[in-house]
Design an enzyme around this catalytic site. Structure first.
Site, PDB file in Angstrom:
ATOM      1  N   PHE A  52       0.861  -1.188   0.000  1.00 51.68           N
ATOM      2  CA  PHE A  52       0.000   0.000   0.000  1.00 51.68           C
ATOM      3  C   PHE A  52       0.893   1.231   0.000  1.00 51.68           C
ATOM      4  O   PHE A  52       1.702   1.419   0.905  1.00 51.68           O
ATOM      5  CB  PHE A  52      -0.944   0.037   1.212  1.00 51.68           C
ATOM      6  N   ASP A  97       9.394   2.510   1.586  1.00 49.02           N
ATOM      7  CA  ASP A  97       8.224   3.242   2.063  1.00 49.02           C
ATOM      8  C   ASP A  97       8.076   2.943   3.549  1.00 49.02           C
ATOM      9  O   ASP A  97       7.590   1.883   3.931  1.00 49.02           O
ATOM     10  CB  ASP A  97       6.984   2.809   1.269  1.00 49.02           C
ATOM     11  N   LYS A 149       2.860   9.997   8.218  1.00 47.65           N
ATOM     12  CA  LYS A 149       2.128   9.525   9.402  1.00 47.65           C
ATOM     13  C   LYS A 149       2.678  10.047  10.733  1.00 47.65           C
ATOM     14  O   LYS A 149       2.369  11.159  11.120  1.00 47.65           O
ATOM     15  CB  LYS A 149       2.068   7.996   9.387  1.00 47.65           C
TER      16      LYS A 149
HETATM   17  N1  PLP Z   1       2.501   4.258   2.454  1.00 48.34           N
HETATM   18  C1  PLP Z   1       2.157   3.463   3.478  1.00 48.34           C
HETATM   19  C2  PLP Z   1       3.059   2.345   3.865  1.00 48.34           C
HETATM   20  C3  PLP Z   1       0.964   3.676   4.173  1.00 48.34           C
HETATM   21  O1  PLP Z   1       0.635   2.875   5.176  1.00 48.34           O
HETATM   22  C4  PLP Z   1       0.136   4.750   3.785  1.00 48.34           C
HETATM   23  C5  PLP Z   1      -1.146   4.996   4.457  1.00 48.34           C
HETATM   24  O2  PLP Z   1      -1.712   4.143   5.088  1.00 48.34           O
HETATM   25  C6  PLP Z   1       0.534   5.555   2.715  1.00 48.34           C
HETATM   26  C7  PLP Z   1       1.728   5.280   2.080  1.00 48.34           C
HETATM   27  C8  PLP Z   1      -0.311   6.717   2.268  1.00 48.34           C
HETATM   28  O3  PLP Z   1      -0.219   7.728   3.195  1.00 48.34           O
HETATM   29  P1  PLP Z   1      -1.269   8.935   3.187  1.00 48.34           P
HETATM   30  O4  PLP Z   1      -2.593   8.357   3.587  1.00 48.34           O
HETATM   31  O5  PLP Z   1      -0.713   9.899   4.203  1.00 48.34           O
HETATM   32  O6  PLP Z   1      -1.281   9.492   1.816  1.00 48.34           O
END
Ligand code: PLP
Length: 390
Positions: A127, A214, A243
């Protein structure tokens, strides 16, 4: 009738106040927060130091734009690069934006090296966000369905499978980068093996690919290390954060090192709000409190205690498939869909999450205490036992 777009299946509760690990709803009922706004509220709620820092900053200056120097952004850049051993950073406001920056950086890196159609290797169950490029990189059809045509330039392999990436390497000359969550969050708290990550590092070095991690969910202290990659013994070329970085104030970051540094030039990328003084003070304060209050050690120790506690409390219970995670990123997988546990827990004053239908996900604030951990294990394991007994 609400005028909000129907994008979320919201639970029927609204919180009005928070204090540490506790949230209070409109009726004054208290909840133990074992989710931290999905890995965001690193310092819990209304942390006095954070409240003071952002109040003072708001009174002095909230925003100026990236047309000018921003001292707080420079300070945060220095701090993050020192902690992560990276060279430079781009600030934005969210995880998807941090990953968008990473994807753009990889493409530009490819073009600079003469690759006309650069390809990024991505993982199943990943994700990375909800923008078009990041949902295309995401390994979940539910997130993508209805938004085709997807952005091209991604090849997908199973998570934690070094051989699969090596096969892509052998067959695809357009690959320029690998994008992976060291611990998949939305995908069900799947922890990549150290050997896989170190193998990816080697492969990326051999091919001059960028290793892009990520750490939007697993970064900023959650695993008991500043960044999960440090636990895994790899230094990435690109690292994305968001986050928990601002403990609730929106701030995202895309860090680059080595061959990924210096790729972006003026005009290649930007963000109006990105790295404004308020967001940067929130992040600087979050990092400082983590350091001063020893929250990395706390996350590591409590994570062990919580997983150990659940293993003990759920030993031999049929239906518990696996208990896993790292630090305060914890998954309990059941053998059946268990979404209803979220509301049952809420009725008892406990905030948890369920992802991929069967995995109970716990992401408590880093200020969790031993007592909070014990309460979480006691109450949630009782709930799980009841649920599985039916
Ligand atoms: N990358 C990861 C690993 C995530 O868990 C999330 C959100 O859950 C995102 C990217 C996307 O982040 P945002 O919701 O702040 O755009």
């Amino acid at each position: 009738m609400s005028h909000l777009m129907n994008t979320y299946a919201r639970l029927p509760v609204a919180f009005v106040r928070g204090e540490g690990v506790w949230l209070y709803d409109e009726q004054g009922k208290r909840y133990l927060d074992a989710l931290a706004g999905i890995a965001v509220s690193t310092l819990g709620h209304a942390h006095p130091r954070l409240v003071r820092a952002i109040s003072d900053q708001a009174a002095a200056l909230i925003h100026t734009s990236n047309l000018y120097r921003i001292r707080e952004q420079e300070q945060l850049g220095d701090k993050l690069c020192a902690l992560a051993q990276m060279d430079e950073v781009f600030f934005c406001n969210s995880g998807c934006e941090a990953n968008e920056a990473a994807i753009k950086l990889a493409r530009l890196y490819g073009h600079n090296g003469g690759v006309e159609n650069p390809v990024i290797v991505v993982m199943e169950k990943a994700f990375h966000g909800r923008t078009l490029a990041t949902l295309s990189a995401t390994g979940n059809r539910k997130v993508q369905a209805g938004f085709e045509p997807l952005v091209g330039g991604f090849v997908r392999v199973p998570f934690d499978d070094l051989n699969a990436v090596a096969q892509v390497a052998a067959n695809n000359r357009d690959v320029v980068a690998v994008l992976i969550e060291p611990i998949q969050g939305e995908g069900g708290i799947n922890v990549a093996h150290r050997e896989t990550m170190q193998g990816l590092r080697r492969l990326c070095d051999e091919r001059a690919w960028l290793l892009m991690l990520d750490e939007v969910q697993c970064g900023t202290g959650r695993t008991g290390y500043w960044f999960a990659c440090q636990h895994l013994g790899v230094r990435p070329d690109v690292l994305t954060l968001a986050k928990g970085l601002g403990s609730g104030v929106p701030v995202g970051a895309c860090l680059a090192a080595g061959r990924a540094a210096g790729v972006f030039k003026p005009g290649n990328h930007g963000s109006t709000f990105g790295g404004n003084p308020l967001a940067c003070i929130a992040a600087l304060t979050t990092l400082d409190v983590i350091e001063v209050d020893g929250l990395l050690a706390n996350a590591a120790r409590l994570g062990e205690a919580i997983r150990g506690g659940f293993r003990e409390a759920l030993k031999g219970v049929p239906g518990v498939a696996s208990i896993r995670g790292d630090g305060l990123m914890i998954g309990i997988e059941l053998d059946r869909p268990c979404l209803e546990l979220v509301e049952r827990a809420m009725d008892r004053g406990l905030l948890i999450n369920v992802t991929v239908e069967k995995v109970i996900r716990l992401l408590p604030p880093l200020v969790f205490s031993d007592d909070n951990a014990k309460q979480l294990v006691r109450e949630l394991s009782a709930l799980i036992r009841e649920f599985l007994a039916v």
